[in-house]
Design a protein around this motif. Structure first.
Motif, PDB file in Angstrom:
ATOM      1  N   LEU A  30      77.466  13.915 -26.331  1.00 12.56           N
ATOM      2  CA  LEU A  30      76.574  13.454 -25.280  1.00 12.56           C
ATOM      3  C   LEU A  30      75.209  14.121 -25.349  1.00 12.56           C
ATOM      4  CD1 LEU A  30      79.092  13.420 -22.285  1.00 12.56           C
ATOM      5  CD2 LEU A  30      78.016  11.421 -23.299  1.00 12.56           C
ATOM      6  N   GLU A  55      66.799  12.097 -20.408  1.00  6.73           N
ATOM      7  CA  GLU A  55      66.270  10.822 -20.878  1.00  6.73           C
ATOM      8  C   GLU A  55      65.025  10.488 -20.063  1.00  6.73           C
ATOM      9  OE1 GLU A  55      70.231   8.531 -22.260  1.00  6.73           O
ATOM     10  OE2 GLU A  55      70.146   8.992 -20.121  1.00  6.73           O
ATOM     11  N   GLY A 160      82.600   8.359 -31.187  1.00 10.07           N
ATOM     12  CA  GLY A 160      81.513   7.838 -30.365  1.00 10.07           C
ATOM     13  C   GLY A 160      81.795   6.476 -29.764  1.00 10.07           C
ATOM     14  N   ASN A 162      82.425   3.644 -27.402  1.00 11.69           N
ATOM     15  CA  ASN A 162      82.306   3.371 -25.964  1.00 11.69           C
ATOM     16  C   ASN A 162      81.725   4.532 -25.159  1.00 11.69           C
ATOM     17  OD1 ASN A 162      82.667   0.939 -24.608  1.00 11.69           O
ATOM     18  ND2 ASN A 162      84.446   1.672 -23.476  1.00 11.69           N
ATOM     19  N   GLU A 164      78.605   5.300 -24.877  1.00 15.19           N
ATOM     20  CA  GLU A 164      77.421   4.805 -24.175  1.00 15.19           C
ATOM     21  C   GLU A 164      77.821   4.116 -22.863  1.00 15.19           C
ATOM     22  OE1 GLU A 164      73.799   4.124 -22.855  1.00 15.19           O
ATOM     23  OE2 GLU A 164      74.243   5.382 -24.610  1.00 15.19           O
ATOM     24  N   LEU A 167      78.411   6.807 -20.419  1.00 16.01           N
ATOM     25  CA  LEU A 167      77.120   7.340 -19.981  1.00 16.01           C
ATOM     26  C   LEU A 167      76.478   6.443 -18.931  1.00 16.01           C
ATOM     27  CD1 LEU A 167      75.019   8.793 -22.967  1.00 16.01           C
ATOM     28  CD2 LEU A 167      75.435   9.838 -20.731  1.00 16.01           C
ATOM     29  N   GLU A 168      76.522   5.146 -19.138  1.00 14.50           N
ATOM     30  CA  GLU A 168      75.929   4.217 -18.182  1.00 14.50           C
ATOM     31  C   GLU A 168      76.636   4.304 -16.831  1.00 14.50           C
ATOM     32  OE1 GLU A 168      73.487   1.803 -16.319  1.00 14.50           O
ATOM     33  OE2 GLU A 168      73.151   2.674 -18.307  1.00 14.50           O
ATOM     34  N   ARG A 171      75.223   7.422 -15.237  1.00 14.35           N
ATOM     35  CA  ARG A 171      73.830   7.242 -14.792  1.00 14.35           C
ATOM     36  C   ARG A 171      73.759   6.519 -13.452  1.00 14.35           C
ATOM     37  NH1 ARG A 171      73.044   5.008 -20.143  1.00 14.35           N
ATOM     38  NH2 ARG A 171      72.295   6.584 -21.611  1.00 14.35           N
TER      39      ARG A 171
END
Length: 302
Positions: A30, A55, A160, A162, A164, A167-168, A171
């Motif tokens: 991450l 980010e 790695g 899924n 992302e 992470l979404e 967020r």
């Protein structure tokens, strides 16, 4: 008239789970930096490790915690205290579960701990690359029955897959807030701590399975007086509990400690950004160090 800048989001996220669930592997992926050591030995992570992902519009402060287990030594009690403290001071918890392992008493204990946390909770089913696809949906349905997770995301921290999507999900749940840390900072760990952890990782990787629980590393010297010249001197002690463990770490004719030192030195050079590190390793036998508070303080297990 200039439009107002969009508000930023920032929050603390605890990564919790049983030993070997893959929390440190996920943290490193991450953040994009190696800040937590990784091993297939249980209870590798012994203290809270902070990883910071910044980010454009968000900053996520990940808190990697020791594996959830029932403590048997003061060392383990401190490790579990780190878990409890982390859950009290974060905005969100991500519960990592090794989907290749069957549900048992240890995971039941972890679920109960998560249930008591009064914060949003995500479940990351890790190591999906190690099981047949048909097994994943029943596991999702099983954990969904607990009714405590806002979302369940299957991932592979190692590959790695899924990540992302996870992470979404994180967020979206961050509170609106200014960033806590400078945009170029990726951890709060001191260099001395990172150096000690690199050495301990190499001990875990190269020695027998029964040894790691009784092993720690203390940095005796970190001499940076010639750092601008590209040279740093590090002296460290590998702490064990019994004579037999000391023999394992040293190895026949000093072969094992040389192997550990060579592997550690390469990573320390990369960490410190210097072409040469002189690494002086010795092994100290300290009976019962896992139950001695002052030694745990010296070793940074708070």
């Amino acid at each position: 008239m200039a439009s107002e800048p969009s508000p930023t989001r920032c929050g603390r996220v605890a990564l919790v789970g049983r030993p070997n669930a893959g929390k440190s592997t996920l943290l490193n992926r991450l953040v994009g930096e190696k800040i937590a050591i990784v091993s297939d030995k249980p209870q590798t992570t012994r203290h809270r490790v902070l990883g910071i992902l910044t980010e454009a519009a968000s900053q996520i402060v990940f808190v990697d915690t020791p594996g959830i287990h029932r403590p048997g030594f003061k060392l383990n009690e401190r490790m579990m205290d780190a878990v409890y403290d982390s859950l009290r001071g974060v905005d969100l918890a991500v519960h990592l579960v090794d989907v290749s392992e069957n549900y048992g008493k240890g995971e039941e204990y972890a679920v109960a701990l998560l249930r008591s946390a009064k914060i949003p909770r995500l479940l990351a089913l890790n190591k999906v690359d190690q099981v047949k696809k048909g097994k994943i949906l029943p596991v999702i349905e099983f954990y969904n029955e607990f009714g405590i997770y806002d979302e369940i995301v299957p991932i592979s921290a190692e590959r790695g897959d899924n990540v992302e999507a996870l992470l979404e999900s994180i967020r979206r749940r961050l509170p609106e807030a200014p960033f806590f840390y400078p945009v170029d900072q990726f951890t709060d760990q001191m260099e001395r701590t990172l150096v000690a952890e690199i050495i301990r990782e190499k001990v875990l990787q190269h020695t027998r399975r029964e040894l790691p629980y009784a092993t720690a590393v203390k940095i005796e010297l970190l001499d940076e007086s010639r750092r601008e010249e590209g040279f740093v001197h590090v002296a460290a002690s590998i702490v064990v509990e019994r004579p037999g463990q000391k023999k394992i770490v040293i190895g026949r004719g000093g072969k094992m400690i040389k192997t550990i030192g060579t592997a550690a030195r390469k990573e320390i050079q990369h960490l410190l950004g210097v072409p040469k590190v002189y690494l002086d390793l010795n092994v100290k036998e300290i009976p019962g160090w896992r139950n001695r508070d002052h030694l745990l303080d010296e070793l940074g297990v708070r």
